[in-house]
Design a protein around this motif. Structure first.
Motif, mmCIF file in Angstrom:
data_model
loop_
_atom_site.group_PDB
_atom_site.id
_atom_site.type_symbol
_atom_site.label_atom_id
_atom_site.label_comp_id
_atom_site.label_asym_id
_atom_site.label_seq_id
_atom_site.Cartn_x
_atom_site.Cartn_y
_atom_site.Cartn_z
ATOM 1 N N GLU A 397 26.940 35.778 6.791
ATOM 2 C CA GLU A 397 27.498 34.843 5.205
ATOM 3 C C GLU A 397 28.656 35.833 4.579
ATOM 4 O O GLU A 397 29.255 34.772 3.075
ATOM 5 C CB GLU A 397 25.720 34.054 5.066
ATOM 6 N N LYS A 398 28.528 36.732 4.803
ATOM 7 C CA LYS A 398 29.537 37.259 3.233
ATOM 8 C C LYS A 398 28.260 37.876 2.024
ATOM 9 O O LYS A 398 28.817 38.658 1.770
ATOM 10 C CB LYS A 398 31.045 36.876 3.290
ATOM 11 N N HIS A 399 27.750 37.303 2.156
ATOM 12 C CA HIS A 399 26.689 37.941 1.002
ATOM 13 C C HIS A 399 25.030 37.190 1.525
ATOM 14 O O HIS A 399 25.019 36.250 2.111
ATOM 15 C CB HIS A 399 27.144 37.415 -0.355
ATOM 16 N N LEU A 400 24.535 37.448 0.008
ATOM 17 C CA LEU A 400 23.022 37.229 0.062
ATOM 18 C C LEU A 400 22.869 36.648 -0.648
ATOM 19 O O LEU A 400 21.118 36.338 -0.870
ATOM 20 C CB LEU A 400 21.689 38.168 1.090
ATOM 21 N N LEU A 401 23.490 36.169 -1.477
ATOM 22 C CA LEU A 401 22.996 35.915 -3.264
ATOM 23 C C LEU A 401 22.175 34.747 -2.657
ATOM 24 O O LEU A 401 21.202 34.496 -3.522
ATOM 25 C CB LEU A 401 24.233 35.252 -3.984
ATOM 26 N N ILE A 402 22.098 33.725 -1.591
ATOM 27 C CA ILE A 402 21.864 32.429 -1.864
ATOM 28 C C ILE A 402 20.803 32.354 -0.303
ATOM 29 O O ILE A 402 20.254 31.485 -0.197
ATOM 30 C CB ILE A 402 22.174 31.066 -1.716
ATOM 31 N N ALA A 403 20.518 33.863 -0.452
ATOM 32 C CA ALA A 403 19.472 33.602 1.470
ATOM 33 C C ALA A 403 18.272 33.683 0.949
ATOM 34 O O ALA A 403 17.404 33.809 -0.052
ATOM 35 C CB ALA A 403 19.488 35.319 1.941
ATOM 36 N N ASN A 404 17.120 33.073 1.717
ATOM 37 C CA ASN A 404 16.031 32.555 1.822
ATOM 38 C C ASN A 404 15.521 33.924 1.076
ATOM 39 O O ASN A 404 14.005 34.043 -0.254
ATOM 40 C CB ASN A 404 15.165 32.132 2.759
ATOM 41 N N LEU B 11 20.965 17.880 -8.146
ATOM 42 C CA LEU B 11 22.212 19.299 -8.225
ATOM 43 C C LEU B 11 21.803 21.049 -9.203
ATOM 44 O O LEU B 11 22.218 21.849 -8.176
ATOM 45 C CB LEU B 11 23.588 18.986 -8.898
ATOM 46 N N GLN B 12 21.627 20.045 -10.582
ATOM 47 C CA GLN B 12 20.631 21.303 -11.110
ATOM 48 C C GLN B 12 19.673 22.207 -10.510
ATOM 49 O O GLN B 12 19.022 23.134 -10.247
ATOM 50 C CB GLN B 12 20.647 21.176 -12.468
ATOM 51 N N ASN B 13 19.488 21.469 -9.545
ATOM 52 C CA ASN B 13 17.962 22.307 -8.766
ATOM 53 C C ASN B 13 18.383 22.921 -7.443
ATOM 54 O O ASN B 13 17.499 23.350 -6.475
ATOM 55 C CB ASN B 13 16.995 21.597 -8.493
ATOM 56 N N GLY B 14 20.286 22.662 -7.604
ATOM 57 C CA GLY B 14 20.517 22.802 -5.924
ATOM 58 C C GLY B 14 19.887 22.555 -4.777
ATOM 59 O O GLY B 14 20.323 22.259 -3.456
ATOM 60 N N LEU B 15 19.222 21.112 -4.405
ATOM 61 C CA LEU B 15 19.061 20.628 -4.027
ATOM 62 C C LEU B 15 20.033 19.612 -2.739
ATOM 63 O O LEU B 15 21.164 18.983 -3.104
ATOM 64 C CB LEU B 15 18.005 19.939 -4.017
ATOM 65 N N ASP B 16 21.094 20.516 -2.088
ATOM 66 C CA ASP B 16 22.045 19.660 -1.442
ATOM 67 C C ASP B 16 22.248 18.724 -1.158
ATOM 68 O O ASP B 16 22.713 17.574 -1.018
ATOM 69 C CB ASP B 16 22.746 21.124 -0.928
ATOM 70 N N GLU B 17 20.407 18.505 -0.026
ATOM 71 C CA GLU B 17 20.979 17.732 1.332
ATOM 72 C C GLU B 17 20.716 16.359 0.148
ATOM 73 O O GLU B 17 20.815 15.051 0.659
ATOM 74 C CB GLU B 17 19.659 17.598 1.632
ATOM 75 N N ALA B 65 23.032 25.290 -6.846
ATOM 76 C CA ALA B 65 24.196 24.181 -7.764
ATOM 77 C C ALA B 65 25.533 24.340 -6.977
ATOM 78 O O ALA B 65 26.093 22.665 -6.071
ATOM 79 C CB ALA B 65 23.911 24.237 -8.795
ATOM 80 N N ALA B 66 26.575 24.877 -6.390
ATOM 81 C CA ALA B 66 27.910 24.911 -6.166
ATOM 82 C C ALA B 66 27.264 24.421 -4.696
ATOM 83 O O ALA B 66 29.211 23.567 -4.047
ATOM 84 C CB ALA B 66 28.390 26.143 -6.616
ATOM 85 N N ARG B 67 26.607 25.343 -4.062
ATOM 86 C CA ARG B 67 27.341 24.914 -2.802
ATOM 87 C C ARG B 67 27.018 23.215 -2.460
ATOM 88 O O ARG B 67 26.861 22.539 -1.890
ATOM 89 C CB ARG B 67 25.622 25.331 -2.020
ATOM 90 N N LEU B 111 32.022 30.180 -7.808
ATOM 91 C CA LEU B 111 31.935 29.260 -8.798
ATOM 92 C C LEU B 111 32.493 28.244 -9.043
ATOM 93 O O LEU B 111 32.576 27.569 -9.183
ATOM 94 C CB LEU B 111 31.352 30.631 -9.690
ATOM 95 N N LEU B 112 34.283 29.167 -8.542
ATOM 96 C CA LEU B 112 35.015 27.768 -8.621
ATOM 97 C C LEU B 112 35.010 26.496 -7.799
ATOM 98 O O LEU B 112 36.042 25.132 -8.443
ATOM 99 C CB LEU B 112 36.444 27.923 -8.722
ATOM 100 N N LYS B 113 35.011 26.405 -6.629
ATOM 101 C CA LYS B 113 34.538 25.821 -5.532
ATOM 102 C C LYS B 113 33.365 24.960 -6.255
ATOM 103 O O LYS B 113 33.603 23.088 -6.047
ATOM 104 C CB LYS B 113 34.824 26.291 -4.478
ATOM 105 N N GLY B 114 31.998 25.210 -6.371
ATOM 106 C CA GLY B 114 31.429 24.565 -7.451
ATOM 107 C C GLY B 114 31.420 23.969 -8.117
ATOM 108 O O GLY B 114 30.769 23.316 -8.608
ATOM 109 N N ALA B 115 32.086 24.278 -8.964
ATOM 110 C CA ALA B 115 33.035 23.647 -10.179
ATOM 111 C C ALA B 115 33.757 22.337 -10.651
ATOM 112 O O ALA B 115 33.964 21.330 -10.901
ATOM 113 C CB ALA B 115 32.974 24.804 -11.438
#
Lengths: 486, 213
Positions: A397-404, B11-17, B65-67, B111-115
């Protein structure tokens, strides 16, 4: 593993206790309270009422130690348990009974007012790493005879956390006890759920005054926890060596345990203190001296050896403002205390040899406390073995910032201090105004006060407390109290 | 709760699905794509950005959230293009020539992509000419450059100078960042802006593209 710091071998602890017991039995203590002397005499101690001198016996010391409980639990104003002072559990309490406050606006050291106290109590209610309040300073705008009870009253009124306090006179104890009972509803309820600790200080060397020994007895009668605050001054009112000071501290503190446990066996007591090195250049008692902190940590080991909860005035500084000295002395003390497992660590907010409270320092110290509490939790593996899967994820993933794994353990593994601790890069720091720690502390205080929420005390309890305080104030010619105008 | 508010909240809660399902739902309900983007996704990301700045949430929350934002953008992008609605902005980004450090640059790109920006990541060790040619080919709105070494910083000036030569200067905004870089340096070489961290880079790029424009 919980990291632990030790200074004394068991052999040395045993020798110090044995020497202290010999001093209590052979040299004795001077106690200026007839009731206490007569109680000791009834239990077989030899008392000379002419000189107020009492020689303890091995038997009463043993009895007292056997009766003293190994844990003290505290409960907040609403009756929720907040503390279990035992083992290596650590909790922080602001330094208490300062006569001055560092004015946040002028930077002057001045006499505190009721308005300062109310702000203090509101701030403490919102500091996560400070588990209890203390009656931290003495409002100068009320009659001195009610300055002790009024502090406790204000604390109970504005903050739900348990209170470390103390009475300045024998009479004041009653109204202070009545305020605590008013919160709980009955003396039995207060005994079942202690809300407050009273600090009781012997006088160096080897003395108890009428007031402080009577406070001990009164607390024991009502099952109110006490912490003994023995204050040997190395090289002045105690031997210059740390071991010699520890012998004196042990003797004075053991005598306190005897007084409490003879009054009411099983009453909750805390093996505390506020010893100090004596600086023979300035004639002062530096609380930030490393030797002071060593004596604190060492007597805590002695207290633990005797199976008693411990306390010390150790996370504080002698600086006169929120400067580097304030930070270094407070951090060193807090760190050593947490590693030594001192159960109730007193001091945050305090400057100038326990004489000046600073609200700015208090919010900075809250972060020191947070860091040391994290330190005391030590290092434990958390789904770290086998390690390969997480590294595979990192490479993929290149980073672990959002890893579980990150999301699960981030907040548990890492303590994130509030905005008073600067962790911005220098460009951001400049962009945000090049703020000093004092500036950041001021804005944090404004934020904490802005988000303050009143306690959950019922109107009936508040009315009863108000009635008690107003009656007490009226006795000393005060028809109104300053907090009513805030 | 209104559908777009739900998109914002999830989105704020990061729930992509969940965000993807709700975005599909909104598309099916004929809500204009631009409205889904602005009042749902970007509205949510703005709140995320503010909370991050106030330390109410941390970087992992922003990335989650970006994801979710990226997932929804995949669904919206064809519709936005079809309706001729310009995407939020296109950013060409990279670490400059001879600089192999790309952790900070990667974070800015995520972060830019996420925005909601389209990001063309040129990776590291990117020559000045490559920034310029890509910006031209892709009709990019912004060039973002990162350097972690004082020795590689001069490439940034070269890009600015080339942009001037090629007539891109002023039309394509140039933003720089990285540990040795400063606001003063950005001014000195004629870049449009300097950002001190990822979230600040997003704020800066956003300031070039007000939502309602």
């Amino acid at each position: 593993m919980r990291p632990l710091f030790r200074l004394l071998s068991d052999e040395l602890i045993e020798r110090i206790i044995s020497e202290a017991r010999d001093i209590l039995c052979n040299l004795g203590m001077e106690i200026h309270n007839d009731g206490v002397l007569s109680m000791l005499s009834d239990h077989g101690a030899s008392v000379d009422s002419e000189t107020n001198h009492v020689h303890f016996t091995a038997d009463i010391i043993d009895k007292a130690l056997a009766a003293a409980p190994d844990s003290v639990k505290l409960f907040d104003v609403m009756g929720r348990q907040t503390h279990d002072l035992t083992g290596h559990n650590v909790y922080f309490t602001p330094g208490s009974a300062a006569i001055n406050i560092l004015d946040p606006h002028s930077g002057e050291i001045r006499k505190p007012l009721t308005a300062d106290y109310v702000e203090y109590a509101k701030i403490v209610s919102r500091l996560d790493n400070i588990a209890s309040q203390s009656t931290a300073f003495i409002p100068s705008d009320v009659h001195e005879k009610i300055s002790d009870s009024y502090r406790l009253f204000l604390s109970l009124l504005y903050c739900e956390k348990p209170v470390v306090t103390g009475a300045f006179t024998i009479d004041a104890f009653d109204v202070m006890k009545d305020l605590l009972v008013a919160v709980r509803g009955s003396t039995d309820a207060l005994a079942a759920k202690p809300l407050s600790i009273f600090s009781c200080c012997p006088t160096a060397p080897l003395k108890w005054s009428d007031v402080t020994s009577q406070n001990l007895v009164d607390c024991a009668k009502h099952f109110i926890p006490v912490e003994y605050i023995s204050m040997p001054l190395s090289g002045f009112m105690a031997p210059v060596t740390l071991v010699g000071s520890l012998v004196q501290h042990t003797a004075e503190t053991l005598s306190g345990v005897v007084l409490s446990q003879l009054t009411r066996p099983g009453t909750p007591v805390i093996y505390g203190g506020s010893p100090a090195a004596f600086d023979v250049r300035y004639e002062t008692t530096p609380m930030g001296a490393v030797e002071t902190q060593m004596i604190d940590c060492a007597y805590n080991e002695i207290g633990k050896y005797l199976n008693l909860p411990t306390q010390a005035y150790i996370a504080l500084s002698d600086a006169k403002q929120l400067d580097a000295q304030a930070g270094l002395e407070t951090s060193m003390g807090a760190t050593l205390a947490a590693l030594a497992g001192i159960n109730n660590i007193s001091g945050p907010g305090m400057l100038d040899f326990e004489s000046c409270q600073s609200l700015e320092k208090l919010v900075v110290d809250n972060e020191i406390c947070g860091m040391t509490l994290r330190l005391a939790r030590g290092i434990e593996p958390k789904e770290d073995f086998p390690s390969q899967p997480i590294f595979e994820e990192l490479l993929r993933e290149k980073h672990l910032l959002i890893a579980n794994h990150t999301r699960k353990y981030l907040q548990d593994e890492h303590y994130f201090p509030g905005a008073v601790i600067d962790r911005a890069n220098s460009s951001r720091w400049k962009e945000e105004g090049s703020l000093t720690i004092g500036d950041r502390a001021k804005s944090e205080i404004a934020k904490l006060l802005g988000g303050y929420e009143p306690t959950g005390l019922s109107d009936d309890v508040l009315a009863e407390m108000n009635g008690l305080m107003k009656t007490e104030a009226a006795k000393h010619g005060m028809d109104s109290l300053p907090h009513e105008d805030l | 709760m209104e559908l777009l508010d739900q998109i914002s909240l999830n989105l704020q809660n990061g729930l992509d699905e969940k965000v993807a399902v709700l975005t599909k739902d909104a598309i099916e309900k004929q809500i204009p794509p631009k409205e889904i983007l602005n009042s749902g996704l970007i509205a949510g990301m703005n709140i995320v950005g503010r909370k991050f700045k106030d330390h109410d949430i941390f970087l992992p929350d922003v990335l989650l959230a970006a994801r979710a934002m990226n997932g929804a953008m995949e669904l919206l992008k064809p519709l936005l293009i079809k309706e001729g609605i310009p995407i939020r902005g296109k950013v060409v980004i990279g670490s400059v020539k001879n600089d192999l450090h790309d952790i900070g640059k990667n974070l800015v790109a995520i972060l830019l992509k996420g925005a909601g920006f389209e990001v063309i990541d040129l990776g590291n060790d990117v020559p000045a000419e490559k920034f310029i040619s890509t910006a031209k080919e892709e009709n990019a709105h912004v060039i973002g450059m990162s350097a972690l070494l004082t020795t590689t910083m001069p490439v940034m000036k070269k890009v600015v100078d080339l942009a001037k030569d090629e007539g891109l200067y002023g039309r394509v905004r140039i933003i720089v960042g990285g540990a040795p870089v400063s606001k003063e340096y950005a001014l000195e070489i004629g870049a449009d802006a300097y950002s001190y961290d990822g979230a600040n880079a997003v704020e800066t790029v956003e300031s070039f593209f007000p939502v309602n424009s």
